[in-house]
Design an enzyme around this catalytic site. Structure first.
Site, PDB file in Angstrom:
ATOM      1  N   ARG A  51      -2.515  -6.092  -8.668  1.00  0.00           N
ATOM      2  CA  ARG A  51      -1.654  -6.869  -8.334  1.00  0.00           C
ATOM      3  C   ARG A  51      -1.060  -7.787  -9.502  1.00  0.00           C
ATOM      4  O   ARG A  51      -0.615  -9.105 -10.232  1.00  0.00           O
ATOM      5  CB  ARG A  51      -1.369  -7.320  -7.426  1.00  0.00           C
ATOM      6  CG  ARG A  51      -1.007  -6.721  -5.846  1.00  0.00           C
ATOM      7  CD  ARG A  51      -1.878  -6.999  -4.885  1.00  0.00           C
ATOM      8  NE  ARG A  51      -3.032  -6.647  -5.188  1.00  0.00           N
ATOM      9  CZ  ARG A  51      -3.897  -7.014  -3.684  1.00  0.00           C
ATOM     10  NH1 ARG A  51      -3.406  -7.547  -2.515  1.00  0.00           N
ATOM     11  NH2 ARG A  51      -5.352  -7.334  -3.728  1.00  0.00           N
TER      12      ARG A  51
ATOM     13  N   LYS B  87     -18.707  -6.052   6.816  1.00  0.00           N
ATOM     14  CA  LYS B  87     -17.240  -7.259   7.066  1.00  0.00           C
ATOM     15  C   LYS B  87     -16.658  -6.827   9.005  1.00  0.00           C
ATOM     16  O   LYS B  87     -16.484  -5.386   8.393  1.00  0.00           O
ATOM     17  CB  LYS B  87     -16.738  -6.943   5.698  1.00  0.00           C
ATOM     18  CG  LYS B  87     -15.966  -8.179   5.550  1.00  0.00           C
ATOM     19  CD  LYS B  87     -15.177  -8.126   4.548  1.00  0.00           C
ATOM     20  CE  LYS B  87     -12.943  -8.037   4.356  1.00  0.00           C
ATOM     21  NZ  LYS B  87     -12.898  -7.869   3.592  1.00  0.00           N
TER      22      LYS B  87
ATOM     23  N   SER C  70      -2.852  -7.809   2.519  1.00  0.00           N
ATOM     24  CA  SER C  70      -2.966  -7.551   4.549  1.00  0.00           C
ATOM     25  C   SER C  70      -3.522  -9.295   4.472  1.00  0.00           C
ATOM     26  O   SER C  70      -3.439  -9.196   5.895  1.00  0.00           O
ATOM     27  CB  SER C  70      -4.488  -6.376   4.149  1.00  0.00           C
ATOM     28  OG  SER C  70      -4.144  -5.431   3.344  1.00  0.00           O
TER      29      SER C  70
ATOM     30  N   HIS D  36       1.266  -0.793  -0.230  1.00  0.00           N
ATOM     31  CA  HIS D  36      -0.510   0.042  -0.153  1.00  0.00           C
ATOM     32  C   HIS D  36       0.665   0.850  -0.188  1.00  0.00           C
ATOM     33  O   HIS D  36       0.484   2.681  -0.581  1.00  0.00           O
ATOM     34  CB  HIS D  36      -0.613   0.213   0.930  1.00  0.00           C
ATOM     35  CG  HIS D  36      -1.734  -1.236   1.401  1.00  0.00           C
ATOM     36  ND1 HIS D  36      -2.053  -2.033   2.196  1.00  0.00           N
ATOM     37  CD2 HIS D  36      -3.155  -1.380   0.549  1.00  0.00           C
ATOM     38  CE1 HIS D  36      -3.384  -2.479   2.235  1.00  0.00           C
ATOM     39  NE2 HIS D  36      -3.498  -2.742   1.712  1.00  0.00           N
TER      40      HIS D  36
HETATM   41  P1  ADP Z   1      -9.954  -3.639  -0.585  1.00  0.00           P
HETATM   42  O1  ADP Z   1     -10.266  -4.619   0.107  1.00  0.00           O
HETATM   43  O2  ADP Z   1     -10.653  -2.473  -0.859  1.00  0.00           O
HETATM   44  O3  ADP Z   1      -9.300  -4.305  -1.701  1.00  0.00           O
HETATM   45  P2  ADP Z   1      -7.306  -3.415   0.248  1.00  0.00           P
HETATM   46  O4  ADP Z   1      -6.376  -2.618   1.548  1.00  0.00           O
HETATM   47  O5  ADP Z   1      -6.500  -4.359  -0.093  1.00  0.00           O
HETATM   48  O6  ADP Z   1      -8.689  -3.116  -0.002  1.00  0.00           O
HETATM   49  O7  ADP Z   1      -6.698  -2.096  -1.219  1.00  0.00           O
HETATM   50  C1  ADP Z   1      -6.742  -1.215  -1.369  1.00  0.00           C
HETATM   51  C2  ADP Z   1      -5.423  -1.111  -3.095  1.00  0.00           C
HETATM   52  O8  ADP Z   1      -4.584  -0.812  -2.465  1.00  0.00           O
HETATM   53  C3  ADP Z   1      -6.001  -1.503  -3.297  1.00  0.00           C
HETATM   54  O9  ADP Z   1      -6.082  -0.130  -4.740  1.00  0.00           O
HETATM   55  C4  ADP Z   1      -5.081  -2.688  -3.816  1.00  0.00           C
HETATM   56  O10 ADP Z   1      -5.534  -3.308  -5.525  1.00  0.00           O
HETATM   57  C5  ADP Z   1      -3.981  -2.244  -3.613  1.00  0.00           C
HETATM   58  N1  ADP Z   1      -3.063  -2.988  -2.568  1.00  0.00           N
HETATM   59  C6  ADP Z   1      -3.170  -3.850  -1.935  1.00  0.00           C
HETATM   60  N2  ADP Z   1      -1.875  -4.737  -1.923  1.00  0.00           N
HETATM   61  C7  ADP Z   1      -1.380  -4.302  -2.745  1.00  0.00           C
HETATM   62  C8  ADP Z   1       0.161  -4.161  -2.693  1.00  0.00           C
HETATM   63  N3  ADP Z   1       0.382  -5.031  -2.225  1.00  0.00           N
HETATM   64  N4  ADP Z   1       0.556  -4.470  -3.395  1.00  0.00           N
HETATM   65  C9  ADP Z   1       0.013  -2.506  -4.672  1.00  0.00           C
HETATM   66  N5  ADP Z   1      -0.822  -2.982  -4.872  1.00  0.00           N
HETATM   67  C10 ADP Z   1      -2.027  -3.044  -3.283  1.00  0.00           C
END
Ligand code: ADP
Length: 171
Positions: free
Chosen positions: A90, A41, A127, A17
């Site tokens: 990703r 959730k 995450s 992130h």
């Molecule tokens: P959501 O549940 O809305 O996908 P996340 O917290 O998983 O929320 O992701 C928020 C944003 O960060 C999304 O655009 C996701 O693709 C991006 N993201 C999550 N993990 C990574 C990563 N390892 N590298 C790059 N972007 C990421």
């Protein structure tokens, strides 16, 4: 003023992130990192805990603020004068889902979604994987900042203590 939003669950914020936020902050005047408060959730961390960690993670970026929102993302965009949503990809499986949501948001409110490809260094990182590893005391030090690692440790210790307390209560 070009203001964009990076929405997500951030449960918790990871190095992946932060990499995306850094790159988005370089390309835009203002960035809001927005935590979705999902009533359907329950996450591991509360929205306020997620915000705390995100504040720490983004304190080096002058043009980044953090916020939480519930309801529709397009309503948050309208209320905050946001010109575009930024999400990252990703993998191909991300793309299928993201395309549908992006098209729906455009259909609902004419809000554009911009995509950044994930840094290959972090494309395996999510995450949910971090939570799973931390739950079993695995090493997440290369995946999240130290203060997130500590919060994970405390959170799982609290949950374990609560489970033990409940079991004792049953006897
Ligand atoms: P959501 O549940 O809305 O996908 P996340 O917290 O998983 O929320 O992701 C928020 C944003 O960060 C999304 O655009 C996701 O693709 C991006 N993201 C999550 N993990 C990574 C990563 N390892 N590298 C790059 N972007 C990421």
């Amino acid at each position: 003023m070009r203001r964009v939003v990076c929405p997500g669950s951030f449960d918790p914020v990871t190095n992946g992130h932060i990499d995306i936020i850094r790159r988005v902050a370089r390309q835009n005047e203002e960035v809001i990192v927005a935590v979705l408060v999902n009533v359907n959730k329950k996450g591991l961390f509360t929205a306020d805990e997620k915000l705390d960690m995100l504040r720490e993670a983004t304190k080096e970026f002058d043009n980044v603020t953090v916020a939480k929102f519930d309801g529709l993302l397009v309503d948050f965009c309208r209320a905050n004068d946001v010109s575009a949503i930024v999400r990252s990809l990703r993998s191909v499986s991300d793309f299928d889902y993201e395309l549908q949501i992006a098209q729906m948001n455009y259909q609902l409110a004419g809000v554009d979604t911009l995509f950044l490809t994930a840094n290959p260094k972090y494309s395996f990182l999510s995450s949910s994987l971090v939570r799973e590893i931390a739950q079993y005391n695995g090493d997440v030090s290369a995946l999240v900042p130290p203060y997130v690692e500590e919060r994970l440790r405390v959170k799982y210790a609290e949950l374990a203590a609560r489970r033990v307390g409940r079991r004792r209560g049953l006897r």
